[in-house]
Design a protein around this motif. Structure first.
Motif, short mmCIF file in Angstrom:
data_model
loop_
_atom_site.label_atom_id
_atom_site.label_comp_id
_atom_site.label_asym_id
_atom_site.label_seq_id
_atom_site.Cartn_x
_atom_site.Cartn_y
_atom_site.Cartn_z
N ARG A 85 0.83 -1.20 0.00
CA ARG A 85 0.00 0.00 0.00
C ARG A 85 0.87 1.26 0.00
N PRO A 86 0.36 2.35 -0.57
CA PRO A 86 1.12 3.61 -0.55
C PRO A 86 1.26 4.15 0.86
N ARG A 87 2.31 4.92 1.08
CA ARG A 87 2.51 5.51 2.40
C ARG A 87 1.44 6.56 2.71
N PHE A 88 0.96 7.27 1.68
CA PHE A 88 -0.10 8.25 1.87
C PHE A 88 -0.67 8.62 0.51
N MET A 89 -1.79 9.33 0.54
CA MET A 89 -2.36 9.93 -0.65
C MET A 89 -2.54 11.42 -0.39
N VAL A 90 -2.06 12.25 -1.33
CA VAL A 90 -2.20 13.69 -1.19
C VAL A 90 -3.16 14.18 -2.27
N LEU A 91 -4.13 15.00 -1.84
CA LEU A 91 -5.11 15.60 -2.75
C LEU A 91 -4.74 17.08 -2.91
N CYS A 92 -4.24 17.43 -4.10
CA CYS A 92 -3.66 18.75 -4.31
C CYS A 92 -4.69 19.81 -4.71
N GLY A 93 -5.71 19.96 -3.88
CA GLY A 93 -6.57 21.11 -3.97
C GLY A 93 -7.78 20.99 -4.87
N ASP A 94 -8.65 21.99 -4.77
CA ASP A 94 -9.98 22.00 -5.37
C ASP A 94 -10.70 20.71 -5.04
N LEU A 95 -10.90 20.54 -3.75
CA LEU A 95 -11.61 19.37 -3.25
C LEU A 95 -13.06 19.40 -3.70
N VAL A 96 -13.64 20.60 -3.72
CA VAL A 96 -15.01 20.78 -4.22
C VAL A 96 -15.03 21.99 -5.14
N HIS A 97 -16.12 22.11 -5.91
CA HIS A 97 -16.22 23.20 -6.89
C HIS A 97 -16.81 24.48 -6.31
N SER A 98 -17.78 24.37 -5.44
CA SER A 98 -18.46 25.56 -4.93
C SER A 98 -17.50 26.45 -4.16
N MET A 99 -17.54 27.72 -4.48
CA MET A 99 -16.68 28.69 -3.82
C MET A 99 -17.18 28.95 -2.39
N PRO A 100 -16.33 29.50 -1.54
CA PRO A 100 -16.76 29.82 -0.18
C PRO A 100 -18.01 30.68 -0.16
N GLY A 101 -18.94 30.31 0.74
CA GLY A 101 -20.14 31.09 0.92
C GLY A 101 -21.26 30.80 -0.05
N THR A 102 -21.06 29.83 -0.96
CA THR A 102 -22.11 29.50 -1.92
C THR A 102 -22.93 28.31 -1.43
N GLU A 103 -24.08 28.12 -2.03
CA GLU A 103 -25.09 27.25 -1.44
C GLU A 103 -24.75 25.77 -1.43
N PHE A 104 -23.95 25.31 -2.37
CA PHE A 104 -23.71 23.87 -2.46
C PHE A 104 -22.44 23.41 -1.74
N LYS A 105 -21.69 24.34 -1.18
CA LYS A 105 -20.38 23.98 -0.63
C LYS A 105 -20.48 22.95 0.49
N GLU A 106 -21.36 23.17 1.42
CA GLU A 106 -21.47 22.27 2.57
C GLU A 106 -21.82 20.85 2.12
N GLY A 107 -22.76 20.73 1.19
CA GLY A 107 -23.14 19.40 0.71
C GLY A 107 -22.02 18.72 -0.04
N GLN A 108 -21.28 19.47 -0.84
CA GLN A 108 -20.15 18.89 -1.58
C GLN A 108 -19.05 18.43 -0.62
N GLU A 109 -18.75 19.22 0.38
CA GLU A 109 -17.73 18.82 1.35
C GLU A 109 -18.16 17.58 2.11
N ARG A 110 -19.40 17.54 2.51
CA ARG A 110 -19.93 16.37 3.22
C ARG A 110 -19.82 15.11 2.37
N ASP A 111 -20.20 15.21 1.10
CA ASP A 111 -20.21 14.03 0.24
C ASP A 111 -18.80 13.60 -0.15
N LEU A 112 -17.87 14.54 -0.25
CA LEU A 112 -16.48 14.15 -0.52
C LEU A 112 -15.91 13.39 0.68
N LYS A 113 -16.16 13.88 1.87
CA LYS A 113 -15.69 13.17 3.06
C LYS A 113 -16.26 11.75 3.09
N GLU A 114 -17.52 11.63 2.76
CA GLU A 114 -18.15 10.31 2.77
C GLU A 114 -17.50 9.39 1.74
#
Length: 319
Positions: A85-114
């Motif tokens: 197995r790899p020692r780690f995985m790095v995700l180099c940004g833009d985890l979600v598309h919605s910009m800060p303060g926009t309506e879909f950000k919370e849902g996108q972050e929740r679903d990415l974590k899941e």
């Protein structure tokens, strides 16, 4: 002024970077070279962009992200099957598309974590901030939100004798709304680079940098572009990194594979888990670290799932 303090959300399983240190690795043993290893570099799952791109509404949109969730799960499943197995995985940004303060950000972050929860517990996940995570011109509050959700926006860790530096590239691109945060990262980065160069007892075998925006796409002297850092900033960073002995800089943002090696410093630009803007396919990069070099290759998710890493890369681990 230091970066904004944040109470980290501990409701998920992920290791966190806090107080500029990553909790996925600890102990003096990680400062010593222990032989070849590899990790996975990925970028831009960017939940919501694929639908927004199809609709021609990338500044808004992003109201559907099922495709990106499934692609992220495929990446996790393919990585979990790799042996060793790899020692780690790095995700180099833009985890979600919605910009800060926009309506879909919370849902996108929740679903990415899941989607990422399926990652084998032996593989730490390293999160890097991108422009869609903290804004094109970040503020103290958008950086604080990222830190609370994913961990620190810049930090360091040692793994297998290699020093890894995770940077907030938006502070290089446009820190007009948070100059104190830019200054704090600059001070910290100088301490990290000078400390690594001066160390005699724990000198790193290699130094690697992870950030979202590439220094350049093809050539260090290319013109400024949305997808690279400005020439003046770029050249200063290149000079600092070379002087300190940085071996490679890994990034995303471009949604295509690009980069180049100049004067011993490898600029690696990896395409996306999510939306593709060129001829590449959804994938991740396998990075093998040996005593004298860094060898990497982009693998499509289909190829990685079916056959694992390429045999010549595996052979480097066994040499």
């Amino acid at each position: 002024m230091t970066a904004p303090s944040a109470t980290v959300d501990s409701s998920d399983m992920f290791h966190r970077a806090q107080q500029r240190t990553f909790s996925g690795f600890s102990g003096d043993a990680e400062r010593r070279w222990g032989g070849a290893f590899y990790f996975i570099q990925a970028a831009d799952p960017q939940l919501g962009l694929m639908k927004a791109w199809k609709d021609g509404n990338c500044d808004g949109g992003g109201d559907e992200w099922t495709e990106e969730v499934e692609l992220t799960k495929r990446a996790v499943e393919a990585m979990n099957r790799l042996r060793p197995r790899p020692r780690f995985m790095v995700l180099c940004g833009d985890l979600v598309h919605s910009m800060p303060g926009t309506e879909f950000k919370e849902g996108q972050e929740r679903d990415l974590k899941e989607a990422l929860k399926g990652t084998d517990p032996s593989i730490p996940l390293v999160f890097v901030s991108g422009n869609h995570d903290i804004g094109n011109a970040p503020t103290p509050s958008t950086v604080e939100h990222f830190c609370r959700t994913w961990g620190d926006d810049y930090f360091s860790f040692w793994v297998g004798g290699v020093l890894c530096l995770v940077l907030n590239s938006q502070l290089f691109f446009d820190a007009s709304a948070c100059p104190q945060l830019k200054e704090a990262q600059e001070t910290w980065l100088e301490e990290q680079l000078s400390g690594a160069a001066a160390s005699s007892s724990a000198r790193p075998k290699h130094i690697l940098v992870f950030q979202h925006i590439p220094l350049y796409l093809k050539s260090p002297d290319e013109e400024d572009d949305y997808f690279n850092l400005q020439k003046g900033v770029r050249q200063k960073l290149l000079d600092r990194f070379r002087k300190a002995g940085v071996k490679a800089v890994f990034s995303g943002h471009y949604h295509r594979n690009a980069g180049g090696c100049h004067n011993g410093l490898d600029m690696v630009v990896s395409s996306a888990i999510g939306c593709q803007l060129g001829e590449d396919t959804h994938g991740v990069r396998v990075v093998v670290v040996t005593a004298d070099r860094i060898v990497h290759r982009y693998h499509s998710l289909e190829r990685l799932s079916a056959a694992g890493m390429d045999e010549d890369l595996r052979a480097l681990l066994e040499a």
